[in-house]
Design a protein around this motif. Structure first.
Motif, PDB file in Angstrom:
ATOM      1  N   CYS A 191       0.869  -1.174   0.000  1.00 35.49           N
ATOM      2  CA  CYS A 191       0.000   0.000   0.000  1.00 35.49           C
ATOM      3  C   CYS A 191       0.908   1.226   0.000  1.00 35.49           C
ATOM      4  O   CYS A 191       1.999   1.197   0.571  1.00 35.49           O
ATOM      5  CB  CYS A 191      -0.949   0.010   1.190  1.00 35.49           C
ATOM      6  SG  CYS A 191      -0.135  -0.072   2.806  1.00 35.49           S
ATOM      7  N   SER A 192       0.456   2.285  -0.645  1.00 34.87           N
ATOM      8  CA  SER A 192       1.271   3.487  -0.806  1.00 34.87           C
ATOM      9  C   SER A 192       0.582   4.685  -0.181  1.00 34.87           C
ATOM     10  O   SER A 192      -0.640   4.689   0.022  1.00 34.87           O
ATOM     11  CB  SER A 192       1.523   3.750  -2.295  1.00 34.87           C
ATOM     12  OG  SER A 192       2.115   2.626  -2.914  1.00 34.87           O
ATOM     13  N   ASP A 193       1.380   5.699   0.115  1.00 35.62           N
ATOM     14  CA  ASP A 193       0.830   6.918   0.699  1.00 35.62           C
ATOM     15  C   ASP A 193      -0.125   7.631  -0.240  1.00 35.62           C
ATOM     16  O   ASP A 193      -0.911   8.479   0.202  1.00 35.62           O
ATOM     17  CB  ASP A 193       1.969   7.867   1.099  1.00 35.62           C
ATOM     18  CG  ASP A 193       2.784   7.347   2.273  1.00 35.62           C
ATOM     19  OD1 ASP A 193       2.264   6.488   3.015  1.00 35.62           O
ATOM     20  OD2 ASP A 193       3.928   7.796   2.447  1.00 35.62           O
ATOM     21  N   ASP A 194      -0.076   7.311  -1.546  1.00 33.55           N
ATOM     22  CA  ASP A 194      -0.994   7.941  -2.492  1.00 33.55           C
ATOM     23  C   ASP A 194      -2.364   7.272  -2.509  1.00 33.55           C
ATOM     24  O   ASP A 194      -3.238   7.649  -3.288  1.00 33.55           O
ATOM     25  CB  ASP A 194      -0.400   7.952  -3.900  1.00 33.55           C
ATOM     26  CG  ASP A 194      -0.216   6.555  -4.488  1.00 33.55           C
ATOM     27  OD1 ASP A 194      -0.556   5.560  -3.807  1.00 33.55           O
ATOM     28  OD2 ASP A 194       0.273   6.450  -5.631  1.00 33.55           O
ATOM     29  N   GLY A 195      -2.562   6.252  -1.662  1.00 29.90           N
ATOM     30  CA  GLY A 195      -3.868   5.609  -1.567  1.00 29.90           C
ATOM     31  C   GLY A 195      -4.046   4.412  -2.472  1.00 29.90           C
ATOM     32  O   GLY A 195      -5.171   3.921  -2.620  1.00 29.90           O
ATOM     33  N   SER A 196      -2.979   3.898  -3.045  1.00 26.77           N
ATOM     34  CA  SER A 196      -3.091   2.711  -3.891  1.00 26.77           C
ATOM     35  C   SER A 196      -2.687   1.477  -3.094  1.00 26.77           C
ATOM     36  O   SER A 196      -1.907   1.559  -2.140  1.00 26.77           O
ATOM     37  CB  SER A 196      -2.211   2.846  -5.131  1.00 26.77           C
ATOM     38  OG  SER A 196      -0.850   3.002  -4.775  1.00 26.77           O
ATOM     39  N   ALA A 197      -3.224   0.323  -3.481  1.00 25.20           N
ATOM     40  CA  ALA A 197      -2.946  -0.922  -2.773  1.00 25.20           C
ATOM     41  C   ALA A 197      -3.025  -2.091  -3.757  1.00 25.20           C
ATOM     42  O   ALA A 197      -3.644  -1.994  -4.816  1.00 25.20           O
ATOM     43  CB  ALA A 197      -3.940  -1.133  -1.636  1.00 25.20           C
ATOM     44  N   ARG A 198      -2.399  -3.191  -3.372  1.00 25.84           N
ATOM     45  CA  ARG A 198      -2.411  -4.397  -4.190  1.00 25.84           C
ATOM     46  C   ARG A 198      -2.603  -5.606  -3.275  1.00 25.84           C
ATOM     47  O   ARG A 198      -1.942  -5.723  -2.239  1.00 25.84           O
ATOM     48  CB  ARG A 198      -1.107  -4.515  -4.984  1.00 25.84           C
ATOM     49  CG  ARG A 198      -1.075  -5.624  -6.021  1.00 25.84           C
ATOM     50  CD  ARG A 198       0.066  -5.386  -7.017  1.00 25.84           C
ATOM     51  NE  ARG A 198       1.347  -5.244  -6.337  1.00 25.84           N
ATOM     52  CZ  ARG A 198       2.192  -6.250  -6.092  1.00 25.84           C
ATOM     53  NH1 ARG A 198       1.889  -7.479  -6.482  1.00 25.84           N
ATOM     54  NH2 ARG A 198       3.343  -6.026  -5.468  1.00 25.84           N
ATOM     55  N   LEU A 199      -3.538  -6.482  -3.676  1.00 23.68           N
ATOM     56  CA  LEU A 199      -3.862  -7.659  -2.887  1.00 23.68           C
ATOM     57  C   LEU A 199      -3.666  -8.919  -3.720  1.00 23.68           C
ATOM     58  O   LEU A 199      -3.705  -8.867  -4.947  1.00 23.68           O
ATOM     59  CB  LEU A 199      -5.308  -7.611  -2.383  1.00 23.68           C
ATOM     60  CG  LEU A 199      -5.690  -6.425  -1.506  1.00 23.68           C
ATOM     61  CD1 LEU A 199      -6.546  -5.454  -2.309  1.00 23.68           C
ATOM     62  CD2 LEU A 199      -6.423  -6.872  -0.260  1.00 23.68           C
ATOM     63  N   ARG A 200      -3.518 -10.069  -3.029  1.00 21.84           N
ATOM     64  CA  ARG A 200      -3.348 -11.341  -3.719  1.00 21.84           C
ATOM     65  C   ARG A 200      -4.210 -12.397  -3.038  1.00 21.84           C
ATOM     66  O   ARG A 200      -4.251 -12.504  -1.811  1.00 21.84           O
ATOM     67  CB  ARG A 200      -1.885 -11.772  -3.693  1.00 21.84           C
ATOM     68  CG  ARG A 200      -1.624 -13.133  -4.356  1.00 21.84           C
ATOM     69  CD  ARG A 200      -0.144 -13.345  -4.584  1.00 21.84           C
ATOM     70  NE  ARG A 200       0.601 -13.312  -3.326  1.00 21.84           N
ATOM     71  CZ  ARG A 200       1.918 -13.106  -3.260  1.00 21.84           C
ATOM     72  NH1 ARG A 200       2.617 -12.891  -4.358  1.00 21.84           N
ATOM     73  NH2 ARG A 200       2.538 -13.093  -2.089  1.00 21.84           N
ATOM     74  N   LEU A 201      -4.890 -13.201  -3.851  1.00 22.19           N
ATOM     75  CA  LEU A 201      -5.665 -14.314  -3.333  1.00 22.19           C
ATOM     76  C   LEU A 201      -4.740 -15.442  -2.898  1.00 22.19           C
ATOM     77  O   LEU A 201      -3.731 -15.721  -3.550  1.00 22.19           O
ATOM     78  CB  LEU A 201      -6.632 -14.837  -4.396  1.00 22.19           C
ATOM     79  CG  LEU A 201      -7.873 -14.004  -4.691  1.00 22.19           C
ATOM     80  CD1 LEU A 201      -8.641 -14.614  -5.864  1.00 22.19           C
ATOM     81  CD2 LEU A 201      -8.774 -13.920  -3.470  1.00 22.19           C
ATOM     82  N   LEU A 202      -5.122 -16.118  -1.812  1.00 26.09           N
ATOM     83  CA  LEU A 202      -4.369 -17.257  -1.314  1.00 26.09           C
ATOM     84  C   LEU A 202      -5.216 -18.523  -1.335  1.00 26.09           C
ATOM     85  O   LEU A 202      -4.884 -19.515  -0.669  1.00 26.09           O
ATOM     86  CB  LEU A 202      -3.890 -16.980   0.119  1.00 26.09           C
ATOM     87  CG  LEU A 202      -3.010 -15.743   0.312  1.00 26.09           C
ATOM     88  CD1 LEU A 202      -2.683 -15.547   1.780  1.00 26.09           C
ATOM     89  CD2 LEU A 202      -1.729 -15.846  -0.517  1.00 26.09           C
TER      90      LEU A 202
END
Length: 238
Positions: A191-202
């Motif tokens: 996650c970044s301070d600019d409000g972006s995020a990345r997730l991954r399924l497990l």
């Protein structure tokens, strides 16, 4: 639907997240359960749910936002029914999501042609002590290791963010896979301070939505709360 109950503030058509998404409409309102009356459901034509005033006010505010968002998107406002799985039932060809927390409610909608899935979630920021208690239930071992590298203040925010983004991920994917999954079945990669995020399924939810699939999310902070959104583009996975 022209009437607005006294328990809700005027509906707001806005975008409180960092990245606008083409074809997506978001409507929000603030609500006060203490101002809810039995006539509000008759006034708005929204079925009255069971539960205490707080639960009823949340439901009413969320459905008012959903009705307005659908009207903005399609020109026809409908109120999503409650399905057997308790999820909102959106009109054919429409993706949507509803959230409410501490007197604030919102709904987000889009056409399937633009976005196959939408998940919106609002959470009040956790205090350090509560975040520490809940971290083991929300975070995976890898997430816990990354959490330990943060300051106490940032840890509380990261636990809240992880919780909210995983809730948004569930809301976005459940209508596509019709299978429940839980906090341990996904991880927040970054996650970044600019409000972006990345997730991954497990977990393998379907042949398309399998373990290792990654999705993008975004989030914003305001008024002591955190708002997150996960959106599945129409061309993702097709």
């Amino acid at each position: 639907m022209n009437a607005l109950p006294a328990c809700c503030t005027p509906l707001l058509d806005h975008w409180p997240l960092p990245r606008p998404l083409a074809g997506v409409r978001l409507i929000s309102t603030r609500f006060d359960p203490a101002l809810l009356t039995a006539d509000d459901f008759t006034l708005t034509g929204i079925p009255r749910p069971r539960g205490v005033d707080k639960r009823q006010a949340e439901f009413l505010a969320g459905r008012l936002c959903a009705h307005a968002a659908l009207h903005q998107l399609t020109g026809t406002g409908t109120v999503p029914a409650v399905g057997e799985d308790r999820a909102p039932q959106w009109p054919g060809g429409i993706s949507g999501s509803i959230t409410h927390s501490h007197g604030w409610a919102a709904a987000v909608v889009a056409r399937h042609a633009d976005w196959r899935g939408l998940g919106l979630d609002m959470e009040r920021l956790l205090g350090a002590e509560r975040a520490n208690r809940l971290a083991g239930e929300i975070l995976t071992p890898a997430e816990l290791r990354r959490l330990a590298q943060q300051s106490a203040e940032r840890q509380a925010r990261l636990v809240t963010l992880t919780f909210s983004l995983k809730e948004s991920l569930f809301k976005a994917l459940y209508p596509l896979v019709h299978k429940r999954f839980y906090f341990e079945h996904a991880e927040l990669l970054e996650c970044s301070d600019d409000g972006s995020a990345r997730l991954r399924l497990l977990i393998d939810l379907s042949p398309e939505w399998h373990s290792g699939r990654e999705l993008e999310g975004q989030f914003s902070l305001f008024d002591g709360s955190l708002l997150s959104l996960v959106a599945v583009p129409s061309n993702q996975g097709e």
